[in-house]
Motif scaffolding. Structure first.
Motif, PDB file in Angstrom:
ATOM      1  N   ASP A 162     -35.373  19.330  40.636  1.00 25.37           N
ATOM      2  CA  ASP A 162     -36.328  18.499  41.448  1.00 25.37           C
ATOM      3  C   ASP A 162     -35.459  17.785  42.458  1.00 25.37           C
ATOM      4  O   ASP A 162     -34.938  16.742  42.211  1.00 25.37           O
ATOM      5  N   GLN A 163     -35.743  17.981  43.644  1.00 23.34           N
ATOM      6  CA  GLN A 163     -34.973  17.542  44.805  1.00 23.34           C
ATOM      7  C   GLN A 163     -35.349  15.787  44.981  1.00 23.34           C
ATOM      8  O   GLN A 163     -34.549  15.091  45.144  1.00 23.34           O
ATOM      9  N   PRO A 164     -36.617  15.624  45.049  1.00 19.88           N
ATOM     10  CA  PRO A 164     -36.914  14.178  45.454  1.00 19.88           C
ATOM     11  C   PRO A 164     -36.423  13.260  44.317  1.00 19.88           C
ATOM     12  O   PRO A 164     -36.037  12.153  44.422  1.00 19.88           O
ATOM     13  N   PHE A 165     -36.543  13.524  42.978  1.00 23.72           N
ATOM     14  CA  PHE A 165     -36.015  12.740  41.682  1.00 23.72           C
ATOM     15  C   PHE A 165     -34.656  12.776  41.584  1.00 23.72           C
ATOM     16  O   PHE A 165     -34.205  12.170  40.575  1.00 23.72           O
ATOM     17  N   LYS A 166     -34.080  14.083  42.112  1.00 25.27           N
ATOM     18  CA  LYS A 166     -32.667  14.234  41.554  1.00 25.27           C
ATOM     19  C   LYS A 166     -32.571  14.469  40.211  1.00 25.27           C
ATOM     20  O   LYS A 166     -31.533  14.023  39.634  1.00 25.27           O
ATOM     21  N   LYS A 167     -33.160  15.473  39.572  1.00 22.89           N
ATOM     22  CA  LYS A 167     -33.504  15.577  38.273  1.00 22.89           C
ATOM     23  C   LYS A 167     -32.964  17.094  37.966  1.00 22.89           C
ATOM     24  O   LYS A 167     -33.797  17.914  38.698  1.00 22.89           O
ATOM     25  N   THR A 169     -42.942  16.224  33.607  1.00 24.72           N
ATOM     26  CA  THR A 169     -43.630  15.450  34.507  1.00 24.72           C
ATOM     27  C   THR A 169     -45.087  15.475  34.802  1.00 24.72           C
ATOM     28  O   THR A 169     -45.698  14.367  35.433  1.00 24.72           O
ATOM     29  N   TYR A 226     -34.149  20.190  35.102  1.00 26.97           N
ATOM     30  CA  TYR A 226     -34.951  20.390  33.923  1.00 26.97           C
ATOM     31  C   TYR A 226     -34.488  21.644  33.185  1.00 26.97           C
ATOM     32  O   TYR A 226     -34.173  22.616  34.006  1.00 26.97           O
ATOM     33  N   PHE A 267     -26.946  16.197  40.120  1.00 28.25           N
ATOM     34  CA  PHE A 267     -28.631  15.880  39.535  1.00 28.25           C
ATOM     35  C   PHE A 267     -28.142  15.469  37.950  1.00 28.25           C
ATOM     36  O   PHE A 267     -27.561  16.025  37.415  1.00 28.25           O
ATOM     37  N   THR A 268     -29.229  14.456  37.505  1.00 28.80           N
ATOM     38  CA  THR A 268     -29.089  14.309  36.201  1.00 28.80           C
ATOM     39  C   THR A 268     -29.807  15.260  35.255  1.00 28.80           C
ATOM     40  O   THR A 268     -31.034  15.572  35.600  1.00 28.80           O
TER      41      THR A 268
END
Length: 86
Positions: free
Chosen positions: A33-38, A73, A40, A11-12
């Protein structure tokens, strides 16, 4: 377990600065955040006060609880994000 760690390492990471206090977090809390692969990063104390204010307070004068939102977000946290502890 190993696969899950590997997947989360891909993840980024958005930023190492807490968006609520704009300082380096002392007690780091990671939200994935699974859908956006981020990933935080938040300070634990500021995130808990932000979540409490979303649930308890409202600007209209009447208590109207809102779901806790991600400050980056402005989307509500999913139940999986709220229960995941890193």
């Amino acid at each position: 377990m190993l696969f899950n760690r590997w997947r989360l390492s891909k993840f980024t990471r958005v930023s190492d600065v807490d968006p609520i206090t704009l300082c380096e977090p002392e007690n780091k809390v990671y939200l994935y955040d699974q859908p956006f692969k981020k990933c935080y990063v938040f300070d634990g104390k500021s995130l808990s006060s932000f979540t409490t204010s979303q649930l308890m307070l409202q600007t209209d004068g009447f208590s109207n609880p809102q779901p806790p939102k991600n400050p980056f977000t402005n989307l509500p946290f999913t139940s999986q994000q709220m229960h995941t502890v890193s």
